[in-house]
Scaffold this motif. Structure first.
Motif, PDB file in Angstrom:
ATOM      1  N   MET A 170       0.820  -1.205   0.000  1.00 48.18           N
ATOM      2  CA  MET A 170       0.000   0.000   0.000  1.00 48.18           C
ATOM      3  C   MET A 170       0.860   1.263   0.000  1.00 48.18           C
ATOM      4  O   MET A 170       0.548   2.246  -0.674  1.00 48.18           O
ATOM      5  N   ILE A 171       1.946   1.241   0.775  1.00 48.52           N
ATOM      6  CA  ILE A 171       2.817   2.423   0.834  1.00 48.52           C
ATOM      7  C   ILE A 171       3.420   2.718  -0.531  1.00 48.52           C
ATOM      8  O   ILE A 171       3.451   3.867  -0.985  1.00 48.52           O
ATOM      9  N   SER A 172       3.863   1.663  -1.218  1.00 46.24           N
ATOM     10  CA  SER A 172       4.443   1.850  -2.543  1.00 46.24           C
ATOM     11  C   SER A 172       3.409   2.405  -3.523  1.00 46.24           C
ATOM     12  O   SER A 172       3.687   3.332  -4.293  1.00 46.24           O
ATOM     13  N   ASP A 173       2.214   1.862  -3.491  1.00 52.78           N
ATOM     14  CA  ASP A 173       1.153   2.334  -4.390  1.00 52.78           C
ATOM     15  C   ASP A 173       0.765   3.778  -4.075  1.00 52.78           C
ATOM     16  O   ASP A 173       0.459   4.562  -4.978  1.00 52.78           O
ATOM     17  N   VAL A 219       3.197   6.036  -5.684  1.00 54.28           N
ATOM     18  CA  VAL A 219       3.012   6.075  -7.137  1.00 54.28           C
ATOM     19  C   VAL A 219       1.865   7.008  -7.503  1.00 54.28           C
ATOM     20  O   VAL A 219       1.977   7.830  -8.428  1.00 54.28           O
ATOM     21  N   ILE A 220       0.754   6.894  -6.789  1.00 53.03           N
ATOM     22  CA  ILE A 220      -0.399   7.761  -7.060  1.00 53.03           C
ATOM     23  C   ILE A 220      -0.050   9.215  -6.756  1.00 53.03           C
ATOM     24  O   ILE A 220      -0.422  10.135  -7.488  1.00 53.03           O
ATOM     25  N   ALA A 221       0.695   9.443  -5.678  1.00 54.81           N
ATOM     26  CA  ALA A 221       1.122  10.809  -5.357  1.00 54.81           C
ATOM     27  C   ALA A 221       2.027  11.359  -6.465  1.00 54.81           C
ATOM     28  O   ALA A 221       1.915  12.529  -6.846  1.00 54.81           O
ATOM     29  N   GLY A 222       2.920  10.523  -6.994  1.00 55.91           N
ATOM     30  CA  GLY A 222       3.796  10.963  -8.074  1.00 55.91           C
ATOM     31  C   GLY A 222       3.022  11.349  -9.315  1.00 55.91           C
ATOM     32  O   GLY A 222       3.417  12.274 -10.043  1.00 55.91           O
ATOM     33  N   ARG A 223       1.913  10.664  -9.582  1.00 58.78           N
ATOM     34  CA  ARG A 223       1.062  11.037 -10.710  1.00 58.78           C
ATOM     35  C   ARG A 223       0.565  12.470 -10.557  1.00 58.78           C
ATOM     36  O   ARG A 223       0.537  13.244 -11.526  1.00 58.78           O
ATOM     37  N   ALA A 230      -3.427  10.556  -3.674  1.00 60.23           N
ATOM     38  CA  ALA A 230      -3.843  11.835  -4.243  1.00 60.23           C
ATOM     39  C   ALA A 230      -3.927  12.917  -3.170  1.00 60.23           C
ATOM     40  O   ALA A 230      -3.514  14.060  -3.391  1.00 60.23           O
ATOM     41  N   ASN A 231      -4.417  12.553  -2.010  1.00 60.01           N
ATOM     42  CA  ASN A 231      -4.537  13.546  -0.940  1.00 60.01           C
ATOM     43  C   ASN A 231      -3.186  13.906  -0.338  1.00 60.01           C
ATOM     44  O   ASN A 231      -2.971  15.044   0.092  1.00 60.01           O
ATOM     45  N   LEU A 232      -2.277  12.956  -0.291  1.00 61.07           N
ATOM     46  CA  LEU A 232      -0.922  13.260   0.172  1.00 61.07           C
ATOM     47  C   LEU A 232      -0.257  14.272  -0.754  1.00 61.07           C
ATOM     48  O   LEU A 232       0.369  15.237  -0.299  1.00 61.07           O
ATOM     49  N   ALA A 233      -0.387  14.057  -2.057  1.00 60.83           N
ATOM     50  CA  ALA A 233       0.183  15.004  -3.018  1.00 60.83           C
ATOM     51  C   ALA A 233      -0.460  16.372  -2.883  1.00 60.83           C
ATOM     52  O   ALA A 233       0.214  17.411  -2.940  1.00 60.83           O
ATOM     53  N   ARG A 279      -6.617  -0.436  -2.841  1.00 60.27           N
ATOM     54  CA  ARG A 279      -7.735   0.485  -3.019  1.00 60.27           C
ATOM     55  C   ARG A 279      -7.520   1.783  -2.225  1.00 60.27           C
ATOM     56  O   ARG A 279      -7.797   2.877  -2.713  1.00 60.27           O
ATOM     57  N   ALA A 280      -7.033   1.652  -1.000  1.00 59.26           N
ATOM     58  CA  ALA A 280      -6.869   2.847  -0.161  1.00 59.26           C
ATOM     59  C   ALA A 280      -5.802   3.782  -0.712  1.00 59.26           C
ATOM     60  O   ALA A 280      -5.812   4.979  -0.422  1.00 59.26           O
ATOM     61  N   ALA A 281      -4.878   3.250  -1.522  1.00 61.85           N
ATOM     62  CA  ALA A 281      -3.783   4.077  -2.032  1.00 61.85           C
ATOM     63  C   ALA A 281      -4.259   5.132  -3.009  1.00 61.85           C
ATOM     64  O   ALA A 281      -3.622   6.180  -3.166  1.00 61.85           O
TER      65      ALA A 281
END
Length: 262
Positions: free
Chosen positions: A1-4, A7-11, A103-106, A96-98
């Motif tokens: 989950m942390i890795s995903d 990745v989503i934050a990087g997007r 997105a919210n972390l970014a 799913r939670a990632a």
């Protein structure tokens, strides 16, 4: 989950390369807000009991900046839902939670970048500065970051619940922006009518602003205020932020799982 999640934050960060105007907005907005309020309005406003208005004002502008993150979060989430990006994520072997967390972390990191720019402009252009040392200053910005994170999750839920980005904008900004003024953001609440003053005193934004002023050592006419939230602003701000997270994180996850393609 942390890795995903990363990745989503990087997007979200990669979007800035395609839309550099958003980054420019982060850099210009602090200067506009400071000039508008500190110099235009500040020239006509005097604090009860004295004190520099710009020092009183800046924590309020910092809070408003973090509160309005809910608007961008709602628009961004609704846009992803409308364009089918969320549906593509659901078809991928990722946590799913990632999707929401990344997105919210970014979003939070981008808003903190804007907050840092605003603080730098305030140091250069006004008389504002923290006075209680590094630890208290860091705690003040931490209080703002926690409140901003809570507001991002509020916006995320709204973005998942409405049908389009335009509606997400209206459903968030229409009540949130007035609420930033119905607080001690720009003026002390002591001068409000008796029927309106309790609303402002118990506004979560008032507690956050008062707590940040206390941690920064900035002027705060609410120091002798009779309202309980403004007598204990740091604890109340933490309580409000945690309560908002406790409500809207599960609601957002539930809505994400139930949301149908648009």
């Amino acid at each position: 989950m942390i890795s995903d999640t990363y990745v989503i934050a990087g997007r979200s960060f990669s979007r800035l390369r395609r839309e550099p105007g958003e980054l420019i907005g982060f850099l210009l907005f602090p200067v506009i807000m400071i000039v508008l309020f500190a110099y235009v309005f500040g020239s006509a406003i005097a604090l009860p009991g004295g004190g520099d208005y710009s020092s009183f004002l800046m924590p309020g502008i910092f809070m408003q900046t973090m509160a309005l993150t809910a608007v961008q979060a709602a628009i961004r989430t609704s846009t992803d839902m409308t364009r089918g990006i969320i549906d593509r994520f659901r078809s991928m072997p990722i946590a799913r939670a990632a999707v929401l967390t990344g997105a919210n972390l970014a979003e939070l990191l981008l808003r903190l970048l804007g907050l840092a720019g605003m603080a730098g402009c305030a140091l250069l252009l006004t008389n504002w500065s923290p006075h209680r040392g590094v630890a208290a200053t860091a705690a003040g910005f931490g209080l703002l970051a926690l409140f901003g994170l809570a507001m991002i999750w509020v916006g995320t839920f709204i973005g998942l619940a409405v049908a389009s980005p335009a509606i997400a904008d209206q459903a968030t900004f229409s009540w949130l922006f007035p609420m930033t003024f119905l607080a001690n953001t720009f003026v002390p609440t002591q001068g409000l009518p008796f029927w309106l003053r309790p609303v402002a005193d118990w506004n979560p934004m008032s507690a956050t602003v008062a707590g940040v002023r206390a941690l920064f050592g900035n002027p705060s006419p609410s120091a002798t205020h009779a309202a309980w939230p403004l007598q204990h602003p740091i604890g109340m701000s933490l309580a409000w932020s945690v309560a908002l997270l406790a409500v809207f994180v599960p609601l957002s996850v539930w809505r994400y799982r139930k949301a149908s393609p648009r």
